[in-house]
Design an enzyme around this catalytic site. Structure first.
Site, short mmCIF file in Angstrom:
data_model
loop_
_atom_site.label_atom_id
_atom_site.label_comp_id
_atom_site.label_asym_id
_atom_site.label_seq_id
_atom_site.Cartn_x
_atom_site.Cartn_y
_atom_site.Cartn_z
N SER A 82 26.81 36.41 -4.28
CA SER A 82 25.34 35.76 -4.70
C SER A 82 25.33 34.22 -4.97
O SER A 82 26.29 33.73 -5.71
CB SER A 82 25.02 36.40 -6.12
OG SER A 82 23.81 35.84 -6.77
N GLU A 98 15.32 37.75 -0.09
CA GLU A 98 14.62 38.30 -1.01
C GLU A 98 13.38 38.79 -0.44
O GLU A 98 12.64 39.52 -0.73
CB GLU A 98 14.48 37.59 -2.21
CG GLU A 98 13.55 36.32 -2.20
CD GLU A 98 13.40 35.49 -3.45
OE1 GLU A 98 12.51 35.01 -3.93
OE2 GLU A 98 14.70 35.22 -4.02
N ARG A 140 11.10 45.07 -5.53
CA ARG A 140 10.72 44.88 -4.08
C ARG A 140 10.43 46.23 -3.39
O ARG A 140 9.85 46.16 -2.37
CB ARG A 140 11.55 43.77 -3.41
CG ARG A 140 11.52 42.37 -4.40
CD ARG A 140 11.58 41.13 -3.49
NE ARG A 140 11.95 40.04 -4.30
CZ ARG A 140 10.84 39.46 -5.00
NH1 ARG A 140 9.63 39.73 -4.85
NH2 ARG A 140 11.10 38.33 -5.70
#
Length: 461
Positions: free
Chosen positions: A194, A338, A410
């Site tokens: 990340s 994303e 999402r």
């Protein structure tokens, strides 16, 4: 009757196979033709939470105008308040809630517990802040978020001299024993899992005694635009971040300036709305699109034409117009992982196969998004192969069914996008969208039905 949360026995990201009551399902509205809408969206989660942290460490008060009001930002506000930061509501001029006046304390205080919920920015950005506070601060999260990668932050803070007790887990829950200062200096970090590991340290580094010299030692560094967003936010507050080499950053110690800031609309949340134009052959405009931005969602203007769409900037809006069909694509999304769920949904609706790569790191987001996307598209009759670093999608006729969210905002919006053109798609736990866009279902229905003033869709609340 109970409906199983899972349609594939070999993929169980929750780990409990908990059944879901039928009334938890949200029937995605179907477009009866080309969608035509003009949509306004609330502020960016990524920018809002970065600015909240910087304002809390600044040398004076800051006004954050048009912030995002969502579960993630609420978790950040609660976390910073727990450390002694005053965050007061002020009447705002926008349609999505109050502004925030952030007043840093003379001294941050720990001796508290912080619930991160599902917010990766809270679990990663706030521990360095807690290290600057006096007293122990315990961090925990929702059961479904406890397994998110945290080793990079844990090891880096320890290397900087911070006393952190995680009982050997390398992740949540853990306790930061703050002493009111962090020595700082040189530290190595593996941010392969990340980019938030890097941003977390950069955000607080100017308050470290010796600043920070941070070096990434992993094989890859995903989501570089998010690091650039952090550096830009720091620069606007007078903190200079030097990068003498790729994967290396130097922050000198000093004051973080107070400033008033306007939060841009969340361009990643714009993705499913703009994609709706492609899915239905219609036209969707998102208002207040910034001329220049560090948001990953800005990449949509370059990505969506690959599917055959036309993209135009005019009158402060970005407009996407769909064509006669949807082309398959070959895309490397390493800079914008994303956006992958929306892109994969379009690929499942396309006329030819697609391969999406550079997104192996999204296995470590709210859920294993690669496995979740593959599982749910297959559940509706699609064909998807998981790759080491992405997905291969071969379009097949899709049918209705239950689309599972895996507590992932999402995933919920991706199911709604497919449901625009596939009747009978039922979203389990569409409330997962409250993480970054509480108004999603209202905005989505208005887009489909054409409600609103001449197609301009603005959610209240």
């Amino acid at each position: 009757m109970l409906i199983s949360k899972y349609s594939a026995p070999d993929f169980d990201p929750y780990g409990d196979n908990t059944p879901v009551e039928p009334d938890a399902l949200w029937l995605a509205p179907v477009a009866d033709g080309a969608v035509r809408a003009r949509v306004s969206l609330p502020g960016s989660k990524s920018i809002t939470n970065r600015e909240l942290v910087l304002a809390s460490l600044a040398g004076g008060s800051s006004l954050i105008r048009a912030p995002l009001h969502s579960k993630d930002s609420a978790n950040m506000v609660q976390a910073l308040r727990a450390l002694g930061v005053r965050i007061e509501e002020r009447d705002g001029s926008g349609a999505f809630g109050d502004d925030w006046l952030v007043i840093p304390p003379e001294e941050l205080t720990g001796s508290t517990t912080i619930d991160c919920g599902q917010a990766g920015t809270v679990m990663r950005f706030v521990p360095p802040v807690a290290a600057l506070a006096l007293g122990p601060t315990t961090f925990d999260a929702d059961d479904s978020a406890r397994g998110r990668p945290m080793g990079g932050i844990v090891s880096a803070l320890r290397a900087l001299g911070v006393d952190l007790d995680d009982a050997g887990r390398g992740g949540l829950p853990f306790t930061v024993h703050g002493t009111g200062r962090v020595a700082g200096g040189a530290v190595e970090i593996d941010a392969s899992a990340s980019s938030q590991f890097v941003s977390a340290l950069l955000l607080s580094a100017a308050r470290f005694d010796d600043g920070l010299r941070l070096t990434h030692v992993g094989e890859r560094l995903p989501s570089l635009p998010h690091i650039e967003m952090t550096i830009d936010a720091l620069a606007r507050r007078g903190v200079k971040v030097e990068s003498p080499a790729t994967g290396e950053w130097i922050v000198t110690p000093g004051t973080i300036a107070a400033r008033d800031v306007d939060i841009e609309p969340d361009l990643s949340n714009a993705a499913p709305f703009l994609a709706a134009a492609i899915a239905t052959g219609g036209s969707v405009s998102v208002t207040d699109w910034p001329d220049a931005t560090t948001q990953v969602g800005a990449e949509l203007a370059g990505i969506l034409p690959a599917f055959g769409a036309a993209v135009e900037r005019a009158d402060g809006a970005l407009t996407v117009r769909g064509g006669d069909g949807i082309r398959g694509v070959e895309l490397d999304l390493s800079a914008g992982g994303e956006l992958a769920p929306t892109i994969v949904a379009l690929a499942a609706l396309a006329d030819s196969p697609s391969t999406i790569t550079g997104i192996g790191h999204i296995r470590n987001h709210e859920t294993d998004r690669l496995a979740a996307l593959a599982n749910e598209i297959r559940g509706l009759g699609g064909e998807v192969d998981e790759l080491d670093d992405g997905l291969r999608i071969v379009p097949r006729p899709l049918h209705g069914g239950v689309w599972h969210s895996y507590e992932d905002h999402r995933m919920s919006t991706t199911g709604a996008l497919i449901g625009l053109v596939v009747p009978g798609v039922q979203i389990e736990n569409v409330e997962a969208t409250h993480k970054t866009l509480p108004q999603f279902t209202a905005l989505w229905r208005d887009m489909v039905t054409g409600d609103g003033d001449q197609g301009r869709l603005v959610a209240g609340g």
